[in-house]
Scaffold this active site. Structure first.
Site, mmCIF file in Angstrom:
data_model
loop_
_atom_site.group_PDB
_atom_site.id
_atom_site.type_symbol
_atom_site.label_atom_id
_atom_site.label_comp_id
_atom_site.label_asym_id
_atom_site.label_seq_id
_atom_site.Cartn_x
_atom_site.Cartn_y
_atom_site.Cartn_z
ATOM 1 N N GLY A 12 -16.271 82.085 22.405
ATOM 2 C CA GLY A 12 -15.072 81.575 22.702
ATOM 3 C C GLY A 12 -14.713 81.050 21.320
ATOM 4 C CG ASP A 13 -13.227 77.555 20.759
ATOM 5 O OD1 ASP A 13 -12.305 77.845 21.483
ATOM 6 O OD2 ASP A 13 -14.074 76.872 21.194
ATOM 7 C CE LYS A 16 -10.482 83.758 22.692
ATOM 8 N NZ LYS A 16 -11.381 82.879 22.107
ATOM 9 N N GLY A 40 -8.020 77.211 24.508
ATOM 10 C CA GLY A 40 -7.342 76.255 23.638
ATOM 11 C C GLY A 40 -7.140 77.288 22.268
ATOM 12 C CG HIS A 41 -6.014 80.556 22.607
ATOM 13 N ND1 HIS A 41 -5.455 81.744 23.468
ATOM 14 C CD2 HIS A 41 -7.140 80.678 23.068
ATOM 15 C CE1 HIS A 41 -6.520 82.254 24.263
ATOM 16 N NE2 HIS A 41 -7.602 81.433 23.893
ATOM 17 N NE ARG A 144 -12.522 86.410 51.676
ATOM 18 C CZ ARG A 144 -13.346 87.038 52.224
ATOM 19 N NH1 ARG A 144 -13.026 88.359 52.883
ATOM 20 N NH2 ARG A 144 -14.689 86.566 52.529
ATOM 21 C CD GLN A 225 -11.711 81.106 29.071
ATOM 22 O OE1 GLN A 225 -11.343 82.091 29.580
ATOM 23 N NE2 GLN A 225 -11.102 80.269 28.675
ATOM 24 C CB THR A 302 -12.935 69.278 25.534
ATOM 25 O OG1 THR A 302 -13.923 70.081 24.767
ATOM 26 C CG2 THR A 302 -12.422 69.929 26.838
ATOM 27 N N GLY A 303 -11.592 68.492 22.426
ATOM 28 C CA GLY A 303 -12.173 67.774 21.150
ATOM 29 C C GLY A 303 -13.442 67.813 20.937
ATOM 30 C CE LYS A 332 -12.567 78.306 11.813
ATOM 31 N NZ LYS A 332 -12.499 77.303 12.521
ATOM 32 C CG ASP A 334 -11.624 80.261 5.288
ATOM 33 O OD1 ASP A 334 -11.573 81.403 6.166
ATOM 34 O OD2 ASP A 334 -11.126 78.990 5.483
HETATM 35 P P1 GDP Z 1 -9.292 80.956 20.076
HETATM 36 O O1 GDP Z 1 -9.686 79.923 21.305
HETATM 37 O O2 GDP Z 1 -10.140 82.054 19.836
HETATM 38 O O3 GDP Z 1 -7.936 81.246 19.868
HETATM 39 O O4 GDP Z 1 -9.676 79.839 18.784
HETATM 40 P P2 GDP Z 1 -9.384 78.393 18.446
HETATM 41 O O5 GDP Z 1 -8.028 78.220 18.004
HETATM 42 O O6 GDP Z 1 -9.960 77.339 19.427
HETATM 43 O O7 GDP Z 1 -10.237 78.027 17.129
HETATM 44 C C1 GDP Z 1 -10.151 78.641 16.074
HETATM 45 C C2 GDP Z 1 -9.710 77.552 14.943
HETATM 46 O O8 GDP Z 1 -9.849 78.260 13.617
HETATM 47 C C3 GDP Z 1 -8.382 77.189 14.763
HETATM 48 O O9 GDP Z 1 -8.159 75.836 14.452
HETATM 49 C C4 GDP Z 1 -7.426 78.082 14.055
HETATM 50 O O10 GDP Z 1 -6.514 77.484 13.432
HETATM 51 C C5 GDP Z 1 -8.611 78.317 12.833
HETATM 52 N N1 GDP Z 1 -8.701 79.472 12.090
HETATM 53 C C6 GDP Z 1 -8.250 80.864 12.690
HETATM 54 N N2 GDP Z 1 -8.514 81.780 11.714
HETATM 55 C C7 GDP Z 1 -9.000 81.063 10.555
HETATM 56 C C8 GDP Z 1 -9.609 81.558 9.305
HETATM 57 O O11 GDP Z 1 -9.510 82.476 9.071
HETATM 58 N N3 GDP Z 1 -9.953 80.500 8.565
HETATM 59 C C9 GDP Z 1 -10.173 78.927 8.817
HETATM 60 N N4 GDP Z 1 -10.341 78.188 8.112
HETATM 61 N N5 GDP Z 1 -9.386 78.649 10.201
HETATM 62 C C10 GDP Z 1 -8.945 79.545 10.952
HETATM 63 P P1 IMO Z 2 -10.922 79.846 24.357
HETATM 64 O O1 IMO Z 2 -9.945 80.874 24.920
HETATM 65 C C1 IMO Z 2 -14.797 77.867 23.860
HETATM 66 C C2 IMO Z 2 -16.772 76.909 28.005
HETATM 67 C C3 IMO Z 2 -16.901 75.383 28.359
HETATM 68 C C4 IMO Z 2 -18.077 75.500 28.865
HETATM 69 C C5 IMO Z 2 -18.235 76.830 29.851
HETATM 70 C C6 IMO Z 2 -17.452 76.601 31.358
HETATM 71 O O2 IMO Z 2 -10.365 78.821 23.422
HETATM 72 O O3 IMO Z 2 -11.952 80.632 23.451
HETATM 73 P P2 IMO Z 2 -15.170 76.041 32.278
HETATM 74 O O4 IMO Z 2 -14.281 75.009 32.192
HETATM 75 O O5 IMO Z 2 -14.496 77.441 31.808
HETATM 76 O O6 IMO Z 2 -15.783 76.249 33.424
HETATM 77 O O7 IMO Z 2 -16.408 75.972 31.302
HETATM 78 O O8 IMO Z 2 -17.170 77.739 28.978
HETATM 79 N N1 IMO Z 2 -15.663 77.185 27.589
HETATM 80 C C7 IMO Z 2 -14.987 77.606 26.261
HETATM 81 N N2 IMO Z 2 -15.654 77.541 24.981
HETATM 82 N N3 IMO Z 2 -13.703 78.316 24.139
HETATM 83 C C8 IMO Z 2 -12.966 78.599 25.209
HETATM 84 O O9 IMO Z 2 -11.910 78.973 25.354
HETATM 85 C C9 IMO Z 2 -13.614 78.204 26.509
HETATM 86 N N4 IMO Z 2 -13.368 78.176 27.793
HETATM 87 C C10 IMO Z 2 -14.421 77.757 28.516
HETATM 88 O O10 IMO Z 2 -17.134 74.800 27.142
HETATM 89 O O11 IMO Z 2 -19.370 75.485 28.134
HETATM 90 MG MG MG Z 3 -10.201 77.995 21.528
#
Ligand code: GDP
Ligand code: IMO
Ligand code: MG
Length: 431
Positions: A12-13, A16, A40-41, A144, A225, A302-303, A332, A334
């Site tokens: 995740g993160d 996307k 969290g996107h 169900r 995720q 969740t920070g 990322k 960079d």
């Molecule tokens: P997602 O859940 O897959 O959409 O990713 P998140 O948004 O949770 O986390 C990605 C973080 O990296 C966000 O704060 C984006 O703004 C940031 N981000 C995305 N692409 C880049 C990149 O190429 N470089 C940097 N420095 N930050 C990026």
């Molecule tokens: P995005 O879309 C990163 C992780 C949680 C935990 C596990 C189970 O932003 O990439 P849940 O609440 O789904 O039952 O938690 O999955 N998790 C993520 N980690 N990015 C996410 O979403 C996540 N969604 C769930 O931290 O480990």
């Molecule tokens: Mg995210």
């Protein structure tokens, strides 16, 4: 033009949201197909930062339709709040821009209560969920006894369902988890209010997609995720409760597999993980801190501080197989600027063997050690690069290694959070 699916290849993160926002320029519809507000996107557009948990990341483009598929679990309060936030930012979100599947399951207050109470009861053994009620809601779907979006518009059905559900949940909450019971009248009242507000947005996503396909529109599917959080293919039980793999786009939106043409795997140039579970390439030293700080690796939902480590190609190769990836979007890159050496895990060592894929047993996985290939790092600021040729040779060698080891072409390289901080090698919609 090919319909495109964007999935996360790690935990995740991966970025996307940024990639979906970027590709929305070529799409007519953007569809989410699984997960909930555990996602969290983050998008950075013209200096403004937006974080979406439920609304597809394509919402910032006018004239594009965003759909929330049946495969999601939806917290109606969170969805309404996101719509309100957009209104406040001057972006009107009416039913012509956003729609929710009638069949999507609703996260109820008891799902959240159960998620939190269970995690608290597990103590050290906890999964580290986002506490948003995701798991308990998917459990009810499978059992169900779930509440679907359409139920919010039928007071009698809803009342019966809530009463039946709460009888069991309250018993479990009070007697087993030593937590507080919920009042069914209050739960019903709130759900009906949500139903009134959301009813104009309810739709049959599958029918809308069929119509769009007839009109040869471009559809972009936004995964949430990451593949290794997949309930089947991830590091079970340290996973989420849905299938983030590309194939889930069919079941979670109501279309056939033949309608998915290009699968983009988003790969962070290193690895992060929020929550518990084994992580072979995790760095708990100052290099890990460097990446965490440079990458601002705090969870968008969740920070929480994200755990950081080197890129793991074993994880990536598995993801390529589970998803049938057609191209990779590396994000990322960079963040790695300034490191003397960068490492990439190319295999796992386990009891004298070299493993090329992640073992199913978590006990074995926890004993795997990374086999690294080291490459020289680069010191130049690369956020201004717009073509591969603009990158220093070391950064290009890093990308070449990923491509060679996975045998998958790169479509996008992201060098900063903003839309324009991107190297578009081959737009998936044009492939
Ligand atoms: P997602 O859940 O897959 O959409 O990713 P998140 O948004 O949770 O986390 C990605 C973080 O990296 C966000 O704060 C984006 O703004 C940031 N981000 C995305 N692409 C880049 C990149 O190429 N470089 C940097 N420095 N930050 C990026
Ligand atoms: P995005 O879309 C990163 C992780 C949680 C935990 C596990 C189970 O932003 O990439 P849940 O609440 O789904 O039952 O938690 O999955 N998790 C993520 N980690 N990015 C996410 O979403 C996540 N969604 C769930 O931290 O480990
Ligand atoms: Mg995210």
């Amino acid at each position: 033009m090919p319909n495109t699916v964007v999935v996360g290849t790690q935990w995740g993160d991966e970025g996307k949201g940024k990639i979906v926002d970027l590709l929305t320029a070529e799409a007519d519809l953007v569809v989410r197909f699984q997960g909930g507000n555990n996602a969290g996107h983050t998008l950075v557009v013209e200096g403004n930062k937006f974080i979406f948990h439920l609304i597809p990341s394509g919402i910032l483009y006018e004239g594009k339709k965003c759909l929330i598929g049946n495969g999601l679990v939806v917290d109606p309060g969170v969805l309404l709040k996101e719509m309100e936030n957009l209104e406040q930012a001057g972006i009107h979100v009416g039913p012509e821009r956003l729609a929710l599947s009638e069949k999507a399951h609703i996260i109820m207050p008891y799902h959240k209560a159960l998620d939190l109470a269970r995690e608290a009861a597990k103590g050290k053994e906890k999964i580290g969920t986002t506490g948003r009620g995701i798991g308990p809601c998917y459990e009810d779907k499978a059992a169900r006894v779930g509440i679907r979006a359409i139920d919010l518009t039928e007071p009698d059905t809803l009342e019966k369902k809530i009463n039946a559900c709460l009888k069991e949940k309250n018993f479990y909450l009070e007697r087993f988890l030593e937590s507080e019971a919920l009042d069914s009248e209050g739960v019903l009242r709130e759900a009906l209010t949500f139903g009134e507000k959301l009813s104009p947005f309810l739709t049959d996503v599958s029918l809308e997609l069929e119509e769009a396909l007839k009109q040869h529109k471009n559809i972009l599917f936004e995964g949430a995720q990451g593949t290794h959080l997949d309930i089947d293919h991830g590091t079970y039980p340290f996973v989420t409760s849905s299938n983030p793999v590309a194939g889930a786009a069919c079941a979670g939106a109501g279309i056939g597999p033949g309608q998915l043409h290009h699968i983009v795997g988003v790969v962070k140039a290193y690895t992060t993980r929020v929550g518990a579970g084994p992580f072979v390439t995790e760095l708990t030293d100052k290099t890990g801190d460097f990446i965490q700080e440079r990458g601002k690796e705090f969870g968008s939902t969740t920070g929480r501080r994200r755990r950081c480590g080197w890129l793991d190609l074993v994880v990536l190769r598995d993801s390529a197989r589970f998803n049938g990836l057609n191209s990779l979007a590396i994000t990322k890159l960079d963040v790695l600027t300034g490191l003397e050496t960068v490492r990439v895990c190319i295999a796992y060592a386990w009891e004298g063997q070299m493993l090329q894929s992640r073992p199913a047993s978590l006990t074995r996985f926890a004993k795997c050690t990374p086999v690294y290939k080291a490459l020289p790092g680069w010191q130049e600021d690369i956020s201004g690069a717009r073509r591969l040729e603009d990158l220093p040779a070391q950064a290009r060698a890093y990308l070449d290694l990923i491509q060679e080891e996975t045998n998958i072409p790169l479509s996008i390289v992201s060098v900063g959070p903003a839309r324009e901080e991107t190297i578009m090698i081959q737009n998936p919609f044009h492939s």
